[in-house]
Scaffold this active site. Structure first.
Site, PDB file in Angstrom:
ATOM      1  N   THR A  17       0.817  -1.209   0.000  1.00  0.00           N
ATOM      2  CA  THR A  17       0.000   0.000   0.000  1.00  0.00           C
ATOM      3  C   THR A  17       0.855   1.265   0.000  1.00  0.00           C
ATOM      4  O   THR A  17       0.387   2.330  -0.400  1.00  0.00           O
ATOM      5  CB  THR A  17      -0.934   0.035   1.222  1.00  0.00           C
ATOM      6  OG1 THR A  17      -0.148  -0.105   2.416  1.00  0.00           O
ATOM      7  CG2 THR A  17      -1.939  -1.105   1.167  1.00  0.00           C
ATOM      8  N   SER A 112       8.275   5.121   6.296  1.00  0.00           N
ATOM      9  CA  SER A 112       7.296   5.846   7.108  1.00  0.00           C
ATOM     10  C   SER A 112       7.610   5.779   8.591  1.00  0.00           C
ATOM     11  O   SER A 112       8.615   6.286   9.044  1.00  0.00           O
ATOM     12  CB  SER A 112       5.882   5.339   6.802  1.00  0.00           C
ATOM     13  OG  SER A 112       4.914   6.145   7.434  1.00  0.00           O
ATOM     14  N   HIS A 113       6.757   5.121   9.357  1.00  0.00           N
ATOM     15  CA  HIS A 113       6.856   5.082  10.809  1.00  0.00           C
ATOM     16  C   HIS A 113       7.686   3.905  11.311  1.00  0.00           C
ATOM     17  O   HIS A 113       7.830   3.722  12.516  1.00  0.00           O
ATOM     18  CB  HIS A 113       5.450   4.998  11.406  1.00  0.00           C
ATOM     19  CG  HIS A 113       4.663   3.851  10.855  1.00  0.00           C
ATOM     20  ND1 HIS A 113       4.204   3.836   9.565  1.00  0.00           N
ATOM     21  CD2 HIS A 113       4.266   2.679  11.416  1.00  0.00           C
ATOM     22  CE1 HIS A 113       3.551   2.706   9.342  1.00  0.00           C
ATOM     23  NE2 HIS A 113       3.585   1.985  10.440  1.00  0.00           N
ATOM     24  N   LYS A 125       9.015   4.267  -2.828  1.00  0.00           N
ATOM     25  CA  LYS A 125       7.648   4.465  -3.323  1.00  0.00           C
ATOM     26  C   LYS A 125       7.686   5.440  -4.486  1.00  0.00           C
ATOM     27  O   LYS A 125       8.490   6.378  -4.491  1.00  0.00           O
ATOM     28  CB  LYS A 125       6.766   5.026  -2.193  1.00  0.00           C
ATOM     29  CG  LYS A 125       5.313   5.256  -2.593  1.00  0.00           C
ATOM     30  CD  LYS A 125       4.460   5.691  -1.403  1.00  0.00           C
ATOM     31  CE  LYS A 125       4.701   7.101  -0.991  1.00  0.00           C
ATOM     32  NZ  LYS A 125       3.653   7.621  -0.081  1.00  0.00           N
ATOM     33  N   ASP A 278       8.483   9.990   8.016  1.00  0.00           N
ATOM     34  CA  ASP A 278       8.477  10.737   6.754  1.00  0.00           C
ATOM     35  C   ASP A 278       7.523  11.920   6.764  1.00  0.00           C
ATOM     36  O   ASP A 278       7.321  12.568   5.742  1.00  0.00           O
ATOM     37  CB  ASP A 278       8.165   9.813   5.585  1.00  0.00           C
ATOM     38  CG  ASP A 278       6.746   9.268   5.619  1.00  0.00           C
ATOM     39  OD1 ASP A 278       6.185   9.135   6.717  1.00  0.00           O
ATOM     40  OD2 ASP A 278       6.199   8.952   4.544  1.00  0.00           O
ATOM     41  N   ASP A 280       4.154  12.152   7.367  1.00  0.00           N
ATOM     42  CA  ASP A 280       2.773  12.103   6.878  1.00  0.00           C
ATOM     43  C   ASP A 280       1.760  11.715   7.958  1.00  0.00           C
ATOM     44  O   ASP A 280       0.561  11.713   7.688  1.00  0.00           O
ATOM     45  CB  ASP A 280       2.647  11.185   5.658  1.00  0.00           C
ATOM     46  CG  ASP A 280       2.995   9.731   5.938  1.00  0.00           C
ATOM     47  OD1 ASP A 280       3.343   9.404   7.086  1.00  0.00           O
ATOM     48  OD2 ASP A 280       2.925   8.917   4.991  1.00  0.00           O
ATOM     49  N   ARG A 281       2.214  11.412   9.152  1.00  0.00           N
ATOM     50  CA  ARG A 281       1.294  11.065  10.234  1.00  0.00           C
ATOM     51  C   ARG A 281       1.368  12.106  11.342  1.00  0.00           C
ATOM     52  O   ARG A 281       2.308  12.884  11.419  1.00  0.00           O
ATOM     53  CB  ARG A 281       1.614   9.681  10.799  1.00  0.00           C
ATOM     54  CG  ARG A 281       1.493   8.582   9.758  1.00  0.00           C
ATOM     55  CD  ARG A 281       1.736   7.211  10.355  1.00  0.00           C
ATOM     56  NE  ARG A 281       1.655   6.193   9.324  1.00  0.00           N
ATOM     57  CZ  ARG A 281       1.150   4.983   9.494  1.00  0.00           C
ATOM     58  NH1 ARG A 281       0.681   4.625  10.667  1.00  0.00           N
ATOM     59  NH2 ARG A 281       1.115   4.111   8.503  1.00  0.00           N
ATOM     60  N   GLU A 362      -7.137   8.602   7.820  1.00  0.00           N
ATOM     61  CA  GLU A 362      -7.032   7.195   8.170  1.00  0.00           C
ATOM     62  C   GLU A 362      -6.816   7.063   9.668  1.00  0.00           C
ATOM     63  O   GLU A 362      -6.190   7.922  10.293  1.00  0.00           O
ATOM     64  CB  GLU A 362      -5.862   6.540   7.432  1.00  0.00           C
ATOM     65  CG  GLU A 362      -6.001   6.562   5.924  1.00  0.00           C
ATOM     66  CD  GLU A 362      -4.842   5.857   5.229  1.00  0.00           C
ATOM     67  OE1 GLU A 362      -5.080   5.282   4.166  1.00  0.00           O
ATOM     68  OE2 GLU A 362      -3.714   5.891   5.751  1.00  0.00           O
ATOM     69  N   GLU A 363      -7.299   5.960  10.224  1.00  0.00           N
ATOM     70  CA  GLU A 363      -7.159   5.750  11.662  1.00  0.00           C
ATOM     71  C   GLU A 363      -5.708   5.618  12.082  1.00  0.00           C
ATOM     72  O   GLU A 363      -5.381   5.764  13.259  1.00  0.00           O
ATOM     73  CB  GLU A 363      -7.935   4.497  12.087  1.00  0.00           C
ATOM     74  CG  GLU A 363      -7.633   3.233  11.309  1.00  0.00           C
ATOM     75  CD  GLU A 363      -6.276   2.632  11.590  1.00  0.00           C
ATOM     76  OE1 GLU A 363      -5.830   2.714  12.750  1.00  0.00           O
ATOM     77  OE2 GLU A 363      -5.657   2.095  10.654  1.00  0.00           O
ATOM     78  N   SER A 364      -4.826   5.339  11.140  1.00  0.00           N
ATOM     79  CA  SER A 364      -3.415   5.148  11.455  1.00  0.00           C
ATOM     80  C   SER A 364      -2.673   6.474  11.545  1.00  0.00           C
ATOM     81  O   SER A 364      -1.503   6.564  11.204  1.00  0.00           O
ATOM     82  CB  SER A 364      -2.761   4.241  10.412  1.00  0.00           C
ATOM     83  OG  SER A 364      -2.983   4.725   9.101  1.00  0.00           O
ATOM     84  N   LYS A 375      -1.157  12.197   2.935  1.00  0.00           N
ATOM     85  CA  LYS A 375      -1.478  12.656   4.280  1.00  0.00           C
ATOM     86  C   LYS A 375      -0.333  13.537   4.758  1.00  0.00           C
ATOM     87  O   LYS A 375       0.786  13.431   4.276  1.00  0.00           O
ATOM     88  CB  LYS A 375      -1.715  11.478   5.217  1.00  0.00           C
ATOM     89  CG  LYS A 375      -0.699  10.357   5.190  1.00  0.00           C
ATOM     90  CD  LYS A 375      -1.196   9.205   6.049  1.00  0.00           C
ATOM     91  CE  LYS A 375      -0.252   8.008   6.020  1.00  0.00           C
ATOM     92  NZ  LYS A 375      -0.464   7.126   4.856  1.00  0.00           N
ATOM     93  N   ARG A 495      -4.358  -6.701  12.158  1.00  0.00           N
ATOM     94  CA  ARG A 495      -4.917  -5.531  12.814  1.00  0.00           C
ATOM     95  C   ARG A 495      -6.401  -5.764  13.062  1.00  0.00           C
ATOM     96  O   ARG A 495      -7.139  -6.163  12.157  1.00  0.00           O
ATOM     97  CB  ARG A 495      -4.701  -4.272  11.959  1.00  0.00           C
ATOM     98  CG  ARG A 495      -3.236  -3.866  11.969  1.00  0.00           C
ATOM     99  CD  ARG A 495      -2.952  -2.549  11.308  1.00  0.00           C
ATOM    100  NE  ARG A 495      -1.579  -2.150  11.618  1.00  0.00           N
ATOM    101  CZ  ARG A 495      -0.838  -1.360  10.874  1.00  0.00           C
ATOM    102  NH1 ARG A 495      -1.335  -0.848   9.768  1.00  0.00           N
ATOM    103  NH2 ARG A 495       0.388  -1.051  11.228  1.00  0.00           N
TER     104      ARG A 495
END
Length: 542
Positions: A17, A112-113, A125, A278, A280-281, A362-364, A375, A495
């Protein structure tokens, strides 16, 4: 001079994803990076003379792969490459640069995280010309090409200096090193009332932003402390490090516990926030009030009109399927479109491009808007600051007023990480087979109104995406969702998302896990999680 190097394919280069993610040591295999980048370039229809953006979150191996990508871009016919100074670009920053400079696309280097360092994770990506993650037709083509590739193209040139802003040339291709923050900060000034936020800081408003030694450190320092005038030290852990300072750059209550403890303490600041590897969260915490990502999405959508960039209102909201239905209630009240999509920001792209939605989440811990096609953690923090500056209330007061209007969606995600992949897939397959019986007979005396394996038909291009997670919905609005994540690098991550709706006039002050306790038991019973995974408790609860 262009060199053509013989290579042999790898069988495991299927993007998930969020691109291709593996351990650093996996990417360090002979030609592993080169194969994937060449498969990508071979899958792009138009690249001759085009501009390519390249950047990453500064994690270990970032600098090495950027040099490889620059040389390969020159060999494959690109006319120009834009790179963030030091090789650094946040993911939303890269999205903006692609759009702002009309680039054909960009390579974003990040996991990312996920943790970084020599023994950590790495990722590659591709984002398309709209600045968003590549469509599945591109990633499918890349995977197909990666399984048959026999050679890659590069040029024999020395590494270029990424530390100095300016223009260099590699085998006739222009390479421009840019300030990674300047264009992004200018965009933020068009969206938010910087004067009002600065006045709030000048009046004594206190905040702490934890950049987690990740990419948003320079962005937050330049914007929050620089342009908005927050006191020095408001942004902590601001220097991006290849191993994120030994930490785990995931802005949740486990890995940002120090921030949470500070905001729950006796002398807490007014506002706390964090962002991930990165950028985005985001994590949002007020004094004595943690705001779940699902609630944050709903609150931002309900209050977006208070910021200049959204003063005319929003066209619609989109959320990933596992995200709570809190935003749905906002959309209903505002009379705007609401879309439920599979997990992965790429599914929001068509809706944003078509003007069908303005805010997505998103919930994440990811929220964003139509300003970019990713995001955006810093954007979410700035919108929160704008709302606080206008409403002149605390985070807790704003959250409580929201629940009193819309009701509260008690919500939690239970992650079982690095589970045996075969066991996890069997669990999902057997649960999928139970769905018809569950819908017919209910579960533990509860009526089930929804039991399916989520499928999505894109309302813009008609594309179909199946097998996106198992949903079990109860008559009282409660929900249990099961999904295998695509962001891990070892084994499988199961999850489980648990949600219970409490009406506007109900009890909004229960502890979340206690409020969900009966549903947590049901989730284990119906999926046999403990028996099949060997895990008595989740790895992480958020």
């Amino acid at each position: 001079m262009i060199k053509t190097i013989a290579t042999t394919p790898y069988s495991d280069q299927k993007p998930g994803t969020s691109g291709l993610r593996k351990r650093v040591t996996h990417f360090q295999q002979t030609n592993y990076v080169e194969n994937f980048i060449q498969a990508l370039f071979d899958s792009l229809p138009d690249k001759d003379g085009e501009t390519l953006v390249i950047g990453g979150d500064g994690r270990f191996f970032n600098d090495t792969v950027i040099q490889i990508a620059i040389r390969m871009a020159a060999a494959n016919g690109f006319g120009k490459v834009i790179v963030g100074q030091g090789g650094v670009l946040s993911t939303p920053g890269a999205s903006h640069i692609i759009r702002h400079y009309n680039a054909s696309g960009g390579i974003v280097l990040s996991a990312s995280h996920n943790p970084g360092g020599p023994d950590g994770d790495f990722g590659i990506k591709y984002n398309g010309t709209n600045g968003g993650p590549a469509a599945e037709k591109i990633t499918d083509a890349v995977y197909a090409r990666s399984k048959e590739i026999t050679q890659y193209k590069t040029v024999d040139t020395p590494d270029i200096d990424l530390s100095t802003i300016g223009v260099e040339t590699v085998a006739g291709m222009s390479v421009e090193i840019i300030d990674p923050v300047a264009d992004y900060a200018a965009l933020m000034e068009t969206l938010f009332d910087f004067d009002a936020i600065a006045a709030m800081f000048a009046s004594g408003f206190r905040m702490q932003f934890d950049a987690m030694h990740a990419v948003t450190g320079p962005y937050a320092k330049a914007i929050i402390e620089g342009r908005l005038g927050a006191p020095a030290g408001t942004v902590i852990n601001a220097v991006p490090l290849p191993d994120f300072g030994g930490g785990h750059p995931d802005p949740n209550l486990v890995h940002a516990k120090d921030l949470y403890d500070l905001l729950m303490g006796a002398d807490a600041p007014d506002f706390g926030a964090a962002s991930d590897g990165d950028g985005d969260r985001n994590l949002i915490i007020g004094r004595n009030r943690f705001v779940t990502p699902s609630d944050s999405l709903a609150l931002l959508a309900a209050n977006a009109h208070l910021a200049p960039g959204y003063s005319r209102g929003i066209a619609g909201i989109a959320r990933s399927m596992p995200t709570s239905a809190a935003a749905d209630r906002v959309a209903e009240k505002l009379g705007i479109e609401m879309h439920e999509t599979p997990t992965g920001w790429k599914f929001f792209g068509n809706l944003l491009d078509a003007g069908r939605v303005t805010i997505c989440g998103e919930e994440s811990a990811g929220t964003g808007s139509d300003h970019v096609r990713e995001k955006d953690g810093v954007w979410a923090v700035l919108l929160w600051l704008n709302i606080l500056a206008v409403r002149k209330q605390s985070v807790d007061e704003i959250v409580r007023e929201h629940w009193a209007t819309y009701g509260r969606n008690y919500y939690s995600r239970h992650d079982y990480e690095e589970v045996d992949a075969e066991a996890a897939n069997r669990l999902m397959a057997d649960l999928r087979a139970k769905l018809p019986e569950l819908k017919a007979n209910g579960l533990a005396g509860r009526q089930i109104v929804l039991a399916d394996d989520f499928a999505y038909s894109d309302p813009v291009d008609g594309s179909q995406t199946n097998g996106q997670g198992i949903r079990i919905g109860f008559a009282d609005g409660s929900r249990i969702v099961f999904r295998l994540s695509g962001t891990g690098t070892v084994g499988a991550t199961l999850r489980v998302y648990i949600e219970r709706y409490e009406p506007a006039d109900g009890d909004h002050d229960r502890e979340t896990q206690e409020a969900l306790s009966d549903l947590i038991v049901l989730a284990d019973e119906v999926a046999e999680i403990k028996a099949r995974t060997g895990r008595d408790v989740p790895t992480v609860i958020t």
